[in-house]
Enzyme design. Sequence first.
Site, PDB file in Angstrom:
ATOM      1  N   GLY A 218      47.422 -45.203   9.801  1.00 44.87           N
ATOM      2  CA  GLY A 218      48.786 -45.695   9.953  1.00 44.87           C
ATOM      3  C   GLY A 218      49.710 -44.616  10.476  1.00 44.87           C
ATOM      4  N   GLU A 219      50.866 -45.068  10.967  1.00 42.67           N
ATOM      5  CA  GLU A 219      51.846 -44.126  11.498  1.00 42.67           C
ATOM      6  C   GLU A 219      53.225 -44.745  11.376  1.00 42.67           C
ATOM      7  OE1 GLU A 219      52.272 -41.126  15.335  1.00 42.67           O
ATOM      8  OE2 GLU A 219      50.788 -42.745  15.349  1.00 42.67           O
ATOM      9  N   GLY A 220      54.196 -43.943  10.958  1.00 40.88           N
ATOM     10  CA  GLY A 220      55.559 -44.448  10.810  1.00 40.88           C
ATOM     11  C   GLY A 220      56.568 -43.356  11.058  1.00 40.88           C
ATOM     12  N   GLY A 221      57.813 -43.600  10.630  1.00 39.00           N
ATOM     13  CA  GLY A 221      58.882 -42.637  10.841  1.00 39.00           C
ATOM     14  C   GLY A 221      58.632 -41.316  10.141  1.00 39.00           C
ATOM     15  N   PHE A 222      57.980 -41.364   8.980  1.00 43.72           N
ATOM     16  CA  PHE A 222      57.679 -40.157   8.218  1.00 43.72           C
ATOM     17  C   PHE A 222      56.639 -39.314   8.943  1.00 43.72           C
ATOM     18  CE2 PHE A 222      57.200 -37.915   4.120  1.00 43.72           C
ATOM     19  CZ  PHE A 222      55.970 -37.293   4.304  1.00 43.72           C
ATOM     20  N   GLY A 223      55.614 -39.945   9.449  1.00 44.41           N
ATOM     21  CA  GLY A 223      54.523 -39.229  10.091  1.00 44.41           C
ATOM     22  C   GLY A 223      53.269 -40.077  10.093  1.00 44.41           C
TER      23      GLY A 223
ATOM     24  N   ASP B 245      64.879 -49.969   0.609  1.00 44.63           N
ATOM     25  CA  ASP B 245      64.145 -50.257   1.849  1.00 44.63           C
ATOM     26  C   ASP B 245      62.983 -51.203   1.571  1.00 44.63           C
ATOM     27  OD1 ASP B 245      63.792 -50.081   4.591  1.00 44.63           O
ATOM     28  OD2 ASP B 245      62.460 -48.350   4.465  1.00 44.63           O
TER      29      ASP B 245
END
Length: 339
Positions: free
Chosen positions: A57-62, A185
């Site tokens: 996975g990948e998101g705003g955090f990293g 959130d």
Amino acid sequence: MGLCFSGSSYDHGSKAELSRPLPFSGGQIPKWPELNVFSFEELKSATSNFRSDSLVGEGGFGRIYKGWLDENTLTPAKPGSGVAVAIKMLNPGSLQGFHEWQSEVNILGRLSHPNLVRLLGYCWDENQFLLVYEFMPKGSLDRHLYKRDHRTEPLSWNTRLKIAIGAARGLVFLHANENNVIFRDFKTSNILLDGNYNAKISDFGLAKVWPPEKQLHVTTTVVGTPGYLDPEYFLTGLVDGKSDVYGFGVVLLQIFTGMTAIWPTGESLVLWAKPYLSSTEKLKSIIDGGMEGQYSENEALEAAQLILKCIDDDPKQRPSMRQVLEGLEVIETIHENFI
């Protein structure tokens, strides 16, 4: 992670401030499990050098990698042996991400509940910041609703109800007086599922603890995700548990319709769906067709009424998360009688 909409920035603090010992270091917190401190090399080994085929996975955090640790010692293990873990790595140079990393450690480090994802430990090694969680094999809820591929079967009504109840229990726990956590959130991608589709809330980077004597928390930075934001919070910066209730209402609407919160056209699912939720005749037409025949009309009506209460524009008219959970349990009882 959620998006920051305001021009105001986070108060990240200086390096000196951030380098002070975290509240849980040096021993076990009474009543809460101790967090493990991992070195970067250990986590690098656990993920086979953060290989691309370990990326889940990948998101705003990293980025999030699947790793393997020995079940007893929590030292690196060969892929496929030991216990699977999810390792979240902060994007280099991300100040917002560092702030959220701290929030995750400080909040999840002291909380434990069956419907919160379990934080096993963290890594702070030079400029490397990582978090280690229990691995959730079914992934995030959004992957089962509107990001399905041909290998993913539609969730049944019974499973969706189970997920909604589990997520509600998690929020009830967070809102309890002894915890006083506003999640801020709540969305489908922040609900993870274990092998039995038990729901666990994840991603506490935007969560806030507020004093029990204060009913409202005022923030100069409105954070969250489009489509899930409480209108009152978006306009005024005033946030409390009822803001999470609104987000839960949006998620509940998504659970039963299988739709995204914001469409490619920019249209809001909430605004589009409200007329259908208020009409017995139209209601069936917006429920995910993959569940046809799996629920009674009474269940659908109860769910629609509960969603409408949660997404009311006036926070004072929304139920508490405890009342939302009770409403879902009523639907569960109706369903048990139906089947």
